[in-house]
Design a protein around this motif. Structure first.
Motif, PDB file in Angstrom:
ATOM      1  N   TYR A  51       0.840  -1.212   0.000  1.00  0.00           N
ATOM      2  CA  TYR A  51       0.000   0.000   0.000  1.00  0.00           C
ATOM      3  C   TYR A  51       0.869   1.255   0.000  1.00  0.00           C
ATOM      4  O   TYR A  51       0.732   2.113  -0.850  1.00  0.00           O
ATOM      5  N   GLU A  52       1.819   1.335   0.933  1.00  0.00           N
ATOM      6  CA  GLU A  52       2.588   2.576   1.097  1.00  0.00           C
ATOM      7  C   GLU A  52       4.007   2.508   0.546  1.00  0.00           C
ATOM      8  O   GLU A  52       4.766   3.459   0.700  1.00  0.00           O
ATOM      9  N   HIS A  53       4.386   1.389  -0.054  1.00  0.00           N
ATOM     10  CA  HIS A  53       5.738   1.228  -0.613  1.00  0.00           C
ATOM     11  C   HIS A  53       6.806   1.358   0.475  1.00  0.00           C
ATOM     12  O   HIS A  53       7.879   1.921   0.258  1.00  0.00           O
ATOM     13  N   ASN A  54       6.517   0.815   1.655  1.00  0.00           N
ATOM     14  CA  ASN A  54       7.505   0.778   2.738  1.00  0.00           C
ATOM     15  C   ASN A  54       8.259  -0.541   2.732  1.00  0.00           C
ATOM     16  O   ASN A  54       7.802  -1.523   2.157  1.00  0.00           O
ATOM     17  N   LYS A  55       9.399  -0.550   3.399  1.00  0.00           N
ATOM     18  CA  LYS A  55      10.166  -1.790   3.545  1.00  0.00           C
ATOM     19  C   LYS A  55       9.480  -2.661   4.599  1.00  0.00           C
ATOM     20  O   LYS A  55       9.304  -2.250   5.742  1.00  0.00           O
ATOM     21  N   TYR A  56       9.111  -3.882   4.229  1.00  0.00           N
ATOM     22  CA  TYR A  56       8.430  -4.775   5.159  1.00  0.00           C
ATOM     23  C   TYR A  56       9.289  -5.068   6.391  1.00  0.00           C
ATOM     24  O   TYR A  56       8.768  -5.287   7.478  1.00  0.00           O
ATOM     25  N   GLN A  57      10.600  -5.070   6.210  1.00  0.00           N
ATOM     26  CA  GLN A  57      11.505  -5.377   7.316  1.00  0.00           C
ATOM     27  C   GLN A  57      11.396  -4.331   8.428  1.00  0.00           C
ATOM     28  O   GLN A  57      11.706  -4.614   9.585  1.00  0.00           O
ATOM     29  N   LEU A  98       8.544  -2.871   9.311  1.00  0.00           N
ATOM     30  CA  LEU A  98       7.174  -2.836   9.817  1.00  0.00           C
ATOM     31  C   LEU A  98       6.921  -3.962  10.806  1.00  0.00           C
ATOM     32  O   LEU A  98       7.487  -5.049  10.693  1.00  0.00           O
ATOM     33  N   SER A  99       6.042  -3.699  11.771  1.00  0.00           N
ATOM     34  CA  SER A  99       5.607  -4.742  12.696  1.00  0.00           C
ATOM     35  C   SER A  99       4.578  -5.629  11.995  1.00  0.00           C
ATOM     36  O   SER A  99       3.998  -5.227  10.975  1.00  0.00           O
ATOM     37  N   PRO A 100       4.323  -6.837  12.516  1.00  0.00           N
ATOM     38  CA  PRO A 100       3.284  -7.672  11.918  1.00  0.00           C
ATOM     39  C   PRO A 100       1.932  -6.957  11.817  1.00  0.00           C
ATOM     40  O   PRO A 100       1.232  -7.101  10.808  1.00  0.00           O
ATOM     41  N   ALA A 101       1.581  -6.160  12.827  1.00  0.00           N
ATOM     42  CA  ALA A 101       0.312  -5.425  12.796  1.00  0.00           C
ATOM     43  C   ALA A 101       0.308  -4.396  11.673  1.00  0.00           C
ATOM     44  O   ALA A 101      -0.705  -4.202  10.988  1.00  0.00           O
ATOM     45  N   GLN A 102       1.440  -3.737  11.470  1.00  0.00           N
ATOM     46  CA  GLN A 102       1.536  -2.743  10.388  1.00  0.00           C
ATOM     47  C   GLN A 102       1.468  -3.412   9.017  1.00  0.00           C
ATOM     48  O   GLN A 102       0.861  -2.881   8.092  1.00  0.00           O
ATOM     49  N   ILE A 103       2.089  -4.568   8.899  1.00  0.00           N
ATOM     50  CA  ILE A 103       2.040  -5.311   7.632  1.00  0.00           C
ATOM     51  C   ILE A 103       0.605  -5.740   7.338  1.00  0.00           C
ATOM     52  O   ILE A 103       0.112  -5.598   6.214  1.00  0.00           O
ATOM     53  N   GLN A 104      -0.073  -6.246   8.357  1.00  0.00           N
ATOM     54  CA  GLN A 104      -1.469  -6.652   8.166  1.00  0.00           C
ATOM     55  C   GLN A 104      -2.337  -5.456   7.784  1.00  0.00           C
ATOM     56  O   GLN A 104      -3.212  -5.563   6.908  1.00  0.00           O
ATOM     57  N   ASN A 105      -2.098  -4.318   8.410  1.00  0.00           N
ATOM     58  CA  ASN A 105      -2.859  -3.108   8.080  1.00  0.00           C
ATOM     59  C   ASN A 105      -2.601  -2.683   6.646  1.00  0.00           C
ATOM     60  O   ASN A 105      -3.517  -2.222   5.941  1.00  0.00           O
ATOM     61  N   ASP A 106      -1.363  -2.851   6.198  1.00  0.00           N
ATOM     62  CA  ASP A 106      -1.009  -2.536   4.816  1.00  0.00           C
ATOM     63  C   ASP A 106      -1.818  -3.409   3.848  1.00  0.00           C
ATOM     64  O   ASP A 106      -2.360  -2.918   2.851  1.00  0.00           O
ATOM     65  N   PHE A 107      -1.918  -4.689   4.161  1.00  0.00           N
ATOM     66  CA  PHE A 107      -2.727  -5.592   3.336  1.00  0.00           C
ATOM     67  C   PHE A 107      -4.193  -5.164   3.313  1.00  0.00           C
ATOM     68  O   PHE A 107      -4.833  -5.162   2.259  1.00  0.00           O
ATOM     69  N   LEU A 108      -4.722  -4.808   4.471  1.00  0.00           N
ATOM     70  CA  LEU A 108      -6.133  -4.421   4.557  1.00  0.00           C
ATOM     71  C   LEU A 108      -6.422  -3.185   3.708  1.00  0.00           C
ATOM     72  O   LEU A 108      -7.459  -3.089   3.050  1.00  0.00           O
ATOM     73  N   LYS A 109      -5.481  -2.249   3.707  1.00  0.00           N
ATOM     74  CA  LYS A 109      -5.661  -1.036   2.896  1.00  0.00           C
ATOM     75  C   LYS A 109      -5.609  -1.365   1.401  1.00  0.00           C
ATOM     76  O   LYS A 109      -6.334  -0.761   0.602  1.00  0.00           O
TER      77      LYS A 109
END
Length: 240
Positions: free
Chosen positions: A132-138, A140-151
């Motif tokens: 979603y935001e073109h951030n480095k997954y490394q 991000l926290s698991p919650a942030q990664i999941q939020n990225d997927f939801l968006k």
């Protein structure tokens, strides 16, 4: 097992003077596509790979990150001309904006609009995820990664887009520590991702050893045809 090179492209420009690490000229891209055609390479979409247990000897995957407008203007006509297929990966937050993550001094690149994405010929172009935001997954926290997927899913649903669940990791980045990597792959599976693409700069063996660590070969704008041919065969060598 068969060898499967997956090529990674970004921007395409009209003039060779605009070529750089992430930008290839129309002329060079055409020469590369001509080479693939002349040498009987066959391109596939990831949705096709999912159903295949074996692939033809000269198989190759073409991928373009960021769905920039220049890909629509310059890459799509060449793909159509040579009857090649490609995957275009979407950073969903940036649709109809620019490459907001790019902090270089280069001119910002426009990202395709929803209307442009919907008009892409599906026999040529398959859309995929680029976060979603073109951030480095490394980072991000698991919650942030999941939020990225939801968006991402919200954008797809709101705009009725057809996007195949193949994910190109921004910057090729993903968690590397074993526990973090395992958790990341669980999130990928829970979000129904079929394939995850890093960089790696080597051809893959198909079937893939790990669907979430698929290697792509970085094709740079300044690569000449000799380097291009070597990369397809061997990946990135220390010579270049």
């Amino acid at each position: 097992m068969s060898k499967l090179p997956i090529l990674m492209y970004h921007n395409v420009c009209q003039s060779e003077s605009g070529s750089n690490k992430l930008t290839i000229s129309v002329h060079n891209l055409e020469r590369q596509f001509q080479y693939l055609t002349d040498n009987s390479y066959k391109t596939f979409h990831f949705s096709e790979l999912e159903k295949m247990k074996t692939i033809p000897e000269k198989s190759i995957i073409l991928t373009f990150d960021d769905v920039t407008e220049n890909q629509l203007i310059y890459a799509l006509p060449l793909l159509e001309k040579f009857k090649l297929k490609a995957s275009f990966f979407i950073p969903f937050k940036c649709i109809a904006k620019t490459d907001l993550w790019n902090e270089s001094t280069e001119e910002p690149q426009k990202i395709m609009t929803i209307e442009q994405l919907k008009k892409l010929p599906t026999d040529i172009i398959e859309l995929g995820y680029h976060s979603y935001e073109h951030n480095k997954y490394q980072m991000l926290s698991p919650a942030q990664i999941q939020n990225d997927f939801l968006k991402c899913e919200e954008e797809i649903k709101n705009h009725n887009l057809t996007v195949y669940p193949a994910l190109a990791y921004p910057y090729g980045n993903y968690p590397k520590e074993s526990a973090d990597k395992a958790n990341f792959k669980i999130l990928l599976s829970e979000n129904k991702m079929k394939f995850g693409l890093k960089i790696g700069n080597r051809p893959n063996r198909f079937p893939f050893k790990d669907n979430y660590e698929i290697k792509r070969i970085d094709i740079k704008g300044l690569d000449n045809l000799v380097v291009f041919r070597l990369k397809i065969k061997f990946g990135k060598l220390k010579l270049f």
